[in-house]
Design an enzyme around this catalytic site. Sequence first.
Site, PDB file in Angstrom:
ATOM      1  N   VAL A 179       0.822  -1.226   0.000  1.00  0.00           N
ATOM      2  CA  VAL A 179       0.000   0.000   0.000  1.00  0.00           C
ATOM      3  C   VAL A 179       0.851   1.270   0.000  1.00  0.00           C
ATOM      4  O   VAL A 179       0.318   2.368  -0.143  1.00  0.00           O
ATOM      5  CB  VAL A 179      -0.989   0.077   1.198  1.00  0.00           C
ATOM      6  N   LYS A 180       2.169   1.120   0.112  1.00  0.00           N
ATOM      7  CA  LYS A 180       3.033   2.296   0.191  1.00  0.00           C
ATOM      8  C   LYS A 180       3.322   2.850  -1.218  1.00  0.00           C
ATOM      9  O   LYS A 180       2.831   2.329  -2.210  1.00  0.00           O
ATOM     10  CB  LYS A 180       4.324   1.942   0.923  1.00  0.00           C
TER      11      LYS A 180
END
Length: 377
Positions: A179-180
């Site tokens: 998700v980064k």
Amino acid sequence: MIPYGRQCINEEDIQSVVDVLRSAWLTTGPTIERFENVFADFVGAKYAIAVNSGTAALHAAMFAIGIGPGDEVIVPAMTFAATANCVVFQGGTPVFADVDPGTLLIDPASVESCLSPNTKAIIAVDYAGQPCDYNALEAIAEKHDLVLVADACHSLGARYKDCPVGSLALLNAFSFHPVKHITTGEGGMITTDDPKLAEKMLLFRSHGITTDHRQREEQGSWFYEMVDLGYNYRITDFQCALGISQLKKLPKWIEGRREIAHRYDDAFHSFLRVRPLSVRSEIFHAYHLYVVRLDFEGTKLNRNIVFKQLREAGIGVNVHYIPVHLHPFYQKHFNTRLGLCPIAEQSYEHIISLPMYPMLSDKEQNYIIDCLKEILT
Ligand SMILES: Cc1ncc(COP(=O)(O)O)c(C=O)c1O
């Protein structure tokens, strides 16, 4: 379900991983150093040490600055548990500072109120992708002889007064979870300008052993010594190949995230029940998350009801975060209680993270905005 965050992988990424899978070195090979070098260049730091998670990066940082039993490290209450856990891994005590109500970033005034003769370091978390007030934190650190560490797991690509995140603190930790901003599956990096700290962290990621497998092979030697207690925090070469390929696309992705944020900002500008977090003027936001504060006054709604309704509408909202001091582990072992960080606690009841990733389409975003407005009207 529209997720709150997701990775972006293309054929070039896949090919770069496949190339390494066909090579001689799957781990401790040359691609790790290549990733470290391009990453260090990108953030303007002298050294970058790649590890297998953001948590390992934070742990390595705590090890490098010598945190141990009896030491206190000030961390914000509004963060992921790993920011505080890394202190505990080393036998130290995390002390929870409250956050600014507008930005939810660590509040320098609260940091000052947490100081004690045992304080050794401050970990600044660039919550949601917005850099903290580094000048204020650096001034406190200097005055009290403390180390400033940046948990930059949310803020790759952001800037503070034109300085890139990654070169703002003595040690800066990043995460490459999917998700980064960029991903290696799992992975992390620590950057620093200090050669001694870099050396310590290199040892720490591989058992505290002086040479790695490749060096021994190249030297035709079996000999190694363990000089410190380290871990196996090594990342693989094929993960680093993915990291190199992803990093090339980062500037374009940050622009995409910022455009999405501005569309949300515009949509909620005159809808007062949804308040985006404040953005400070001297920073360039990297928008890992788009967090809004919801106003329920005069309604029968609360954050949990809104969360459930959005999820039912196929929108993968999330909550970042339960204040860390309220987790049972911290209450049990560090005697932390409700009331310790009132702003983080009150904010927690009102915040929700809306989907934010470069590939989110205008159509999906309009749907999210419409659903949220409808629920709150
Ligand atoms: C602020 C913060 N610190 C640390 C971490 C830990 O990173 P990782 O999941 O790569 O171990 C995260 C990950 O979500 C994070 O958001």
